[in-house]
Design a protein around this motif. Structure first.
Motif, short mmCIF file in Angstrom:
data_model
loop_
_atom_site.label_atom_id
_atom_site.label_comp_id
_atom_site.label_asym_id
_atom_site.label_seq_id
_atom_site.Cartn_x
_atom_site.Cartn_y
_atom_site.Cartn_z
N HIS A 46 0.84 -1.19 0.00
CA HIS A 46 0.00 0.00 0.00
C HIS A 46 0.89 1.25 0.00
N ILE A 47 0.65 2.15 -0.94
CA ILE A 47 1.46 3.36 -1.08
C ILE A 47 0.78 4.56 -0.42
N ALA A 48 -0.47 4.77 -0.74
CA ALA A 48 -1.28 5.85 -0.19
C ALA A 48 -2.73 5.51 -0.52
N LYS A 49 -3.66 6.37 -0.09
CA LYS A 49 -5.05 6.11 -0.37
C LYS A 49 -5.27 5.97 -1.88
N GLY A 50 -5.82 4.83 -2.28
CA GLY A 50 -6.16 4.61 -3.68
C GLY A 50 -5.04 4.15 -4.58
N ILE A 51 -3.88 3.79 -4.01
CA ILE A 51 -2.79 3.31 -4.85
C ILE A 51 -1.99 2.22 -4.13
N ASP A 52 -1.82 1.10 -4.83
CA ASP A 52 -1.04 -0.03 -4.32
C ASP A 52 -0.03 -0.45 -5.37
N MET A 53 1.17 -0.76 -4.93
CA MET A 53 2.18 -1.35 -5.80
C MET A 53 2.09 -2.86 -5.67
N LEU A 54 1.84 -3.55 -6.78
CA LEU A 54 1.75 -5.00 -6.76
C LEU A 54 3.15 -5.60 -6.93
N GLU A 55 3.34 -6.78 -6.41
CA GLU A 55 4.59 -7.52 -6.60
C GLU A 55 4.24 -8.82 -7.29
N ILE A 56 4.65 -8.94 -8.54
CA ILE A 56 4.30 -10.09 -9.37
C ILE A 56 5.60 -10.78 -9.80
N THR A 57 5.79 -12.02 -9.36
CA THR A 57 7.02 -12.76 -9.67
C THR A 57 6.76 -13.82 -10.73
N ALA A 58 7.63 -13.83 -11.73
CA ALA A 58 7.52 -14.80 -12.83
C ALA A 58 8.83 -15.57 -12.95
N GLN A 59 8.74 -16.79 -13.47
CA GLN A 59 9.92 -17.59 -13.77
C GLN A 59 10.37 -17.29 -15.19
N VAL A 60 11.57 -16.74 -15.33
CA VAL A 60 12.06 -16.29 -16.63
C VAL A 60 13.53 -16.67 -16.78
N MET A 61 13.88 -17.23 -17.94
CA MET A 61 15.27 -17.55 -18.26
C MET A 61 15.93 -18.40 -17.19
N GLY A 62 15.19 -19.33 -16.64
CA GLY A 62 15.75 -20.23 -15.64
C GLY A 62 15.84 -19.65 -14.25
N GLY A 63 15.36 -18.42 -14.06
CA GLY A 63 15.37 -17.78 -12.75
C GLY A 63 14.03 -17.09 -12.50
N SER A 64 14.01 -16.15 -11.57
CA SER A 64 12.78 -15.43 -11.28
C SER A 64 12.97 -13.94 -11.50
N ASP A 65 11.88 -13.27 -11.84
CA ASP A 65 11.89 -11.84 -12.10
C ASP A 65 10.67 -11.24 -11.42
N THR A 66 10.86 -10.29 -10.51
CA THR A 66 9.75 -9.65 -9.83
C THR A 66 9.46 -8.31 -10.49
N LEU A 67 8.22 -8.12 -10.87
CA LEU A 67 7.74 -6.91 -11.53
C LEU A 67 6.85 -6.14 -10.57
N TYR A 68 6.70 -4.85 -10.83
CA TYR A 68 5.92 -4.00 -9.93
C TYR A 68 4.86 -3.20 -10.70
N PRO A 69 3.80 -3.86 -11.14
CA PRO A 69 2.66 -3.13 -11.72
C PRO A 69 1.98 -2.30 -10.63
N VAL A 70 1.08 -1.41 -11.04
CA VAL A 70 0.42 -0.52 -10.09
C VAL A 70 -1.09 -0.68 -10.20
N LEU A 71 -1.74 -0.65 -9.05
CA LEU A 71 -3.20 -0.71 -8.97
C LEU A 71 -3.71 0.59 -8.36
N LEU A 72 -4.52 1.32 -9.12
CA LEU A 72 -5.19 2.53 -8.63
C LEU A 72 -6.66 2.22 -8.45
N HIS A 73 -7.28 2.77 -7.42
CA HIS A 73 -8.68 2.41 -7.18
C HIS A 73 -9.37 3.45 -6.32
N ASP A 74 -10.67 3.55 -6.51
CA ASP A 74 -11.54 4.35 -5.65
C ASP A 74 -12.82 3.57 -5.45
N GLU A 75 -13.86 4.24 -4.96
CA GLU A 75 -15.10 3.52 -4.66
C GLU A 75 -15.81 3.03 -5.91
#
Length: 251
Positions: free
Chosen positions: A2-31
């Motif tokens: 959670h970053i602030a009201k209405g914004i969260d940084m997601l942590e999405i980990t994928a298996q890539v090239m024989g290892g793992s890679d964590t990406l940081y997409p963003v989720l914005l939201h209101d009511e």
């Protein structure tokens, strides 16, 4: 995260090239709605659904997807997300990226030369089946529709307000997004975080570094409390000072 009201940084980990890679997409939201910025590699639909659940946002609330640019790690799960629910989200991207996302044109970094280089880089310990699956995705990337295009300076009245900033260099139509309510810069691949410090774009994956660095000067117009980079995650130092240094070539 959670970053602030209405914004969260997601942590999405994928298996890539024989290892793992964590990406940081963003989720914005209101009511009323939720906005997802970028969709990761192919095969990550369940990871996104779990991340929404962790953020306390119903998956059914997703109304808009913003794509910062055409790279595979940003558009890979777009088709799966679009077919995962009845009320299809609206997809927005820059006009220069649209034909590549929709499959009318080849992804710019998926030239025959780039594919050959990727094949040469595959670790020898990775099973042959994984090699073939990985190369198949590179040669036949997922395609997703783009409902409308975004222009530099455009204001989106969504989830606290979003300003569109065209920052070419990493790709011709690369976008940064400024979340007005939280004073957060969502940098895509225009910036990266490495060992807690903010850096300019990765030269190994940025075809036009001169333009990419020059584009950073456009960010000076925005008061920034937080930067979220797709690679590296969050930065909360003196962002405006650091970005000014980077735009002047001070790595």
């Amino acid at each position: 995260m959670h970053i602030a009201k209405g914004i969260d940084m997601l942590e999405i980990t994928a298996q890539v090239m024989g290892g793992s890679d964590t990406l940081y997409p963003v989720l914005l939201h209101d009511e009323n709605t939720a906005v997802l910025i970028d969709t990761g590699y192919p095969g990550l639909l369940e990871n996104f659904q779990e991340a929404f659940d962790k953020a306390g946002v119903p998956w059914s609330k997703l109304g808009t997807i913003l794509i910062t640019h055409q790279d595979l790690d940003h558009i890979g799960s777009l088709p799966a997300i679009l077919t995962s629910r009845g009320n299809t989200p609206t997809v927005l991207a820059h006009a220069l990226e649209k034909p590549h996302i929709e499959g009318e044109k080849m992804l710019l970094k998926h030239t025959p030369e780039a594919l050959a280089a990727a094949e040469a880089m595959l670790p020898p310990h990775v099973p042959a089946e994984w090699w073939q699956a990985f190369l198949s995705v590179l040669k036949n990337p997922p395609k997703g529709k783009v409902d409308d295009t975004l222009a530099d300076g455009e204001q989106l009245l969504l989830a606290g307000g979003i300003t569109v900033i065209h920052t070419p260099g990493h790709s011709p139509g690369h976008l940064c997004l400024y979340h007005q309510a939280s004073r957060t810069l969502i940098a895509g691949d225009a910036l990266i975080v490495r060992e807690g410090e903010l850096h300019g774009p990765d030269s190994s994956s940025t075809p036009d570094m001169a333009t990419a660095v020059a584009s950073l000067s456009k960010l000076a117009d925005y008061p920034i409390d937080t930067v979220i980079c797709y690679h590296g995650g969050i930065y909360r130092g003196d962002a405006n000072r650091r970005i000014a240094e980077l735009s002047e070539g001070q790595q």
